[in-house]
Design a protein around this motif. Structure first.
Motif, PDB file in Angstrom:
ATOM      1  N   GLN A  53       1.197  -1.119  -0.316  1.00  0.00           N
ATOM      2  CA  GLN A  53       0.218   0.178  -0.135  1.00  0.00           C
ATOM      3  C   GLN A  53       0.387   1.537  -0.381  1.00  0.00           C
ATOM      4  N   GLU A  54       1.925   1.412   0.577  1.00  0.00           N
ATOM      5  CA  GLU A  54       2.661   2.413   1.128  1.00  0.00           C
ATOM      6  C   GLU A  54       3.753   2.594  -0.358  1.00  0.00           C
ATOM      7  N   ALA A  55       3.796   1.832  -1.170  1.00  0.00           N
ATOM      8  CA  ALA A  55       4.659   1.498  -2.026  1.00  0.00           C
ATOM      9  C   ALA A  55       3.787   2.053  -3.397  1.00  0.00           C
ATOM     10  N   ARG A  56       2.378   1.659  -3.478  1.00  0.00           N
ATOM     11  CA  ARG A  56       1.584   1.895  -4.131  1.00  0.00           C
ATOM     12  C   ARG A  56       0.802   2.958  -4.305  1.00  0.00           C
ATOM     13  N   ILE A  57       1.160   4.594  -2.780  1.00  0.00           N
ATOM     14  CA  ILE A  57       1.227   5.426  -2.929  1.00  0.00           C
ATOM     15  C   ILE A  57       1.998   6.410  -3.491  1.00  0.00           C
ATOM     16  N   ARG A  58       3.142   6.150  -2.642  1.00  0.00           N
ATOM     17  CA  ARG A  58       4.652   6.875  -3.342  1.00  0.00           C
ATOM     18  C   ARG A  58       4.546   6.174  -5.252  1.00  0.00           C
ATOM     19  N   VAL A  59       4.570   5.587  -5.873  1.00  0.00           N
ATOM     20  CA  VAL A  59       4.123   6.170  -7.060  1.00  0.00           C
ATOM     21  C   VAL A  59       2.797   5.983  -7.275  1.00  0.00           C
ATOM     22  N   GLU A  60       2.122   6.703  -6.863  1.00  0.00           N
ATOM     23  CA  GLU A  60       1.124   7.124  -8.036  1.00  0.00           C
ATOM     24  C   GLU A  60       1.432   8.379  -6.881  1.00  0.00           C
ATOM     25  N   GLU A  61       1.963   8.985  -5.756  1.00  0.00           N
ATOM     26  CA  GLU A  61       2.723  10.306  -6.358  1.00  0.00           C
ATOM     27  C   GLU A  61       3.738  10.815  -6.828  1.00  0.00           C
ATOM     28  N   THR A  62       4.879   9.586  -7.057  1.00  0.00           N
ATOM     29  CA  THR A  62       5.146  10.040  -8.334  1.00  0.00           C
ATOM     30  C   THR A  62       4.924  10.960  -9.400  1.00  0.00           C
ATOM     31  N   ILE A  63       4.223   9.896 -10.420  1.00  0.00           N
ATOM     32  CA  ILE A  63       3.443   9.847 -11.108  1.00  0.00           C
ATOM     33  C   ILE A  63       2.618  11.521 -11.235  1.00  0.00           C
ATOM     34  N   ASN A  64       2.193  11.536 -10.308  1.00  0.00           N
ATOM     35  CA  ASN A  64       0.720  12.724 -10.210  1.00  0.00           C
ATOM     36  C   ASN A  64       2.018  14.257 -10.207  1.00  0.00           C
ATOM     37  N   ARG A  65       3.377  13.690  -9.002  1.00  0.00           N
ATOM     38  CA  ARG A  65       4.192  14.882  -9.467  1.00  0.00           C
ATOM     39  C   ARG A  65       5.184  15.537 -10.980  1.00  0.00           C
ATOM     40  N   LEU A  66       5.304  13.667 -11.932  1.00  0.00           N
ATOM     41  CA  LEU A  66       5.689  13.537 -13.059  1.00  0.00           C
ATOM     42  C   LEU A  66       4.308  14.727 -14.219  1.00  0.00           C
ATOM     43  N   ARG A  67       2.840  14.675 -14.111  1.00  0.00           N
ATOM     44  CA  ARG A  67       2.583  14.878 -14.398  1.00  0.00           C
ATOM     45  C   ARG A  67       1.764  16.087 -14.600  1.00  0.00           C
ATOM     46  N   SER A  68       1.628  16.874 -13.755  1.00  0.00           N
ATOM     47  CA  SER A  68       2.424  18.039 -13.009  1.00  0.00           C
ATOM     48  C   SER A  68       3.121  19.218 -13.874  1.00  0.00           C
ATOM     49  N   GLY A  69       4.318  18.374 -14.005  1.00  0.00           N
ATOM     50  CA  GLY A  69       5.777  18.886 -14.211  1.00  0.00           C
ATOM     51  C   GLY A  69       6.506  19.499 -12.767  1.00  0.00           C
ATOM     52  N   ASN A  70       6.672  19.038 -11.829  1.00  0.00           N
ATOM     53  CA  ASN A  70       7.228  18.886 -10.777  1.00  0.00           C
ATOM     54  C   ASN A  70       8.417  17.706 -10.632  1.00  0.00           C
ATOM     55  N   LYS A  71       9.400  17.790 -10.454  1.00  0.00           N
ATOM     56  CA  LYS A  71      10.404  16.840  -9.924  1.00  0.00           C
ATOM     57  C   LYS A  71      10.469  16.332  -8.772  1.00  0.00           C
TER      58      LYS A  71
END
Length: 71
Positions: A53-71
């Motif tokens: 669950q923690e890994a899924r959340i981190r992956v989701e957060e990373t994907i969202n940051r990448l989509r919004s252009g933030n690194k």
């Protein structure tokens, strides 16, 4: 063998347990081992689920940051 006789034997006794008592001891030990294994497996499964669950959340957060252009 009565329940009282079964419960009165202690492994520190100087007399050897009879076949019936030894079989009862072995059944009790096997039962406790199964219960302990089940509890340990449940703890491991819960830990894996929590980590997943923690890994899924981190992956989701990373994907969202990448989509919004933030690194």
């Amino acid at each position: 063998m009565s329940e009282e006789q079964m419960n009165s034997y202690r492994l520190t006794s100087m007399e050897e347990p009879g076949d019936e008592r030894m079989a009862q001891i072995m059944r009790e030990v096997a039962d406790e081992a199964r219960k302990s294994t089940h509890r340990a497996a449940a703890r491991v499964a819960a830990g894996i689920e929590a980590a997943s669950q923690e890994a899924r959340i981190r992956v989701e957060e990373t994907i969202n940051r990448l989509r919004s252009g933030n690194k």
